[in-house]
Design an enzyme around this catalytic site. Structure first.
Site, PDB file in Angstrom:
ATOM      1  N   GLY A 248       0.740  -1.259   0.029  1.00  0.00           N
ATOM      2  CA  GLY A 248      -0.149   0.028   0.066  1.00  0.00           C
ATOM      3  C   GLY A 248       0.947   1.149   0.170  1.00  0.00           C
ATOM      4  O   GLY A 248       0.474   2.161  -0.485  1.00  0.00           O
ATOM      5  N   ASP A 249       1.935   1.363   0.887  1.00  0.00           N
ATOM      6  CA  ASP A 249       2.985   2.369   0.943  1.00  0.00           C
ATOM      7  C   ASP A 249       3.479   2.744  -0.458  1.00  0.00           C
ATOM      8  O   ASP A 249       3.716   3.773  -0.958  1.00  0.00           O
ATOM      9  CB  ASP A 249       3.953   2.148   1.734  1.00  0.00           C
ATOM     10  CG  ASP A 249       3.503   1.884   3.098  1.00  0.00           C
ATOM     11  OD1 ASP A 249       2.447   2.138   3.412  1.00  0.00           O
ATOM     12  OD2 ASP A 249       4.023   1.189   3.843  1.00  0.00           O
TER      13      ASP A 249
END
Length: 303
Positions: A248-249
């Site tokens: 997600g990052d």
């Protein structure tokens, strides 16, 4: 310039053990240590795709020294504030399944928080500020809201990747981007978002409440970009998921990095999804070549 803030960074200690025995002696078959924390992951991906950025936050003790040394080795600019207590160590135990044991991290004083605020005051209109991860218990639960309100009003593009109240509170302050996954999106509205239609419905509410762009990651079902111009769907490349940590990052980093370069939201969305997938298919965060190999497989469709 892009600035990332990691309030509670970590050393991520990844341990693999075959035939794990509870209450017995176990020996590692593999181990690795990485600088951890959502903002740090964003900075690492940005650096790998050639986008200058500065990483900020708090670091202390020998784990803090490890984190800063690792950032310097990767050529990442850092402006961390030193604190007396040790930065946390997070253990990720892989035994066929994955078990995580996260440390607490240091207490942050008002004086140290003010030092960080002073550094952020140097941002200029058009800069991007990424606020990622949990807020330490020693700091105000309203911190992300307060920072978003303060800096969005000055023309800073604020990106918030958090969950729960910390995310819901910032939406009305018009952040440039929020990125819940579909589980986190459901939790915001005390429901479950099990379908794309559900995610679109609740994502649109976040836009109506003030978010300029909302990206909802849907795991194997792809991702959605929702804004006032419409709703866009992205397919995800096929591959074997080796490590979901940081995916997600990486999506956030790929998105804002490409946006910073092109000012094209759809190119940024495509690159972000490719970045998240490339990390998921690797044991560590993705390299630029991994991302660009997957890029043609990410198809964007306006719904």
């Amino acid at each position: 310039m892009i600035y990332t803030v990691t309030l509670n960074p970590s050393v991520d200690f990844i341990v693999e053990v075959e035939d794990f025995q509870l209450d017995g002696l176990n020996r590692m078959s593999k181990e690795a240590k990485y600088p951890g924390g959502k903002g740090i992951n964003v900075s690492r991906i940005l650096q790998r795709i050639g986008v200058d950025n500065t990483a900020l936050g708090f670091s202390g003790g020998f784990p803090g020294e490890f984190i800063l040394d690792a950032l310097k080795k990767e050529g990442i600019n850092e402006a961390f504030i030193h604190v007396e207590e040790d930065s946390r160590i997070n253990i990720k135990l892989k035994t066929g399944q994955e078990t995580e044991i996260n440390g607490l991290g240091p207490a942050i004083s008002t004086e140290k928080m003010n030092e960080l605020l002073k550094k952020l005051e140097g941002m200029k209109e058009g800069d991007i500020l990424v606020l990622s991860g949990s807020i330490p218990p020693s700091l105000s639960k309203d911190l992300y809201h307060d920072l978003t309100k303060k800096f969005a009003a000055k023309g800073i593009q604020v990106v918030v990747d958090a969950s729960g109240k910390a995310l819901m509170d910032v939406v009305k302050e018009h952040p440039f981007l929020v990125k819940p996954n579909h589980h986190e999106l459901g939790e915001l509205f005390e429901t479950k978002t099990e379908t794309i239609e559900d995610a679109i419905h609740y994502g649109r509410i976040l836009v109506e409440q003030g978010a300029q762009n909302v990206i909802v990651s849907m795991a194997g079902a792809g991702a959605l970009l929702i804004n006032h111009e419409g709703v866009y769907s992205a397919t995800v490349p096929k591959g074997t998921v080796k490590n979901s940590t940081g995916a997600g990052d990486s999506l956030v980093a790929g998105f804002i990095g490409k946006w910073d370069q092109t000012k094209d939201l759809l190119q940024a969305f495509q690159y972000g999804v490719a970045s998240g997938s490339a990390t998921a298919f690797n044991y560590d965060l993705a390299e630029k070549q991994d991302i660009e190999t997957l890029l043609p497989e990410v198809q964007i469709t306006k719904l």
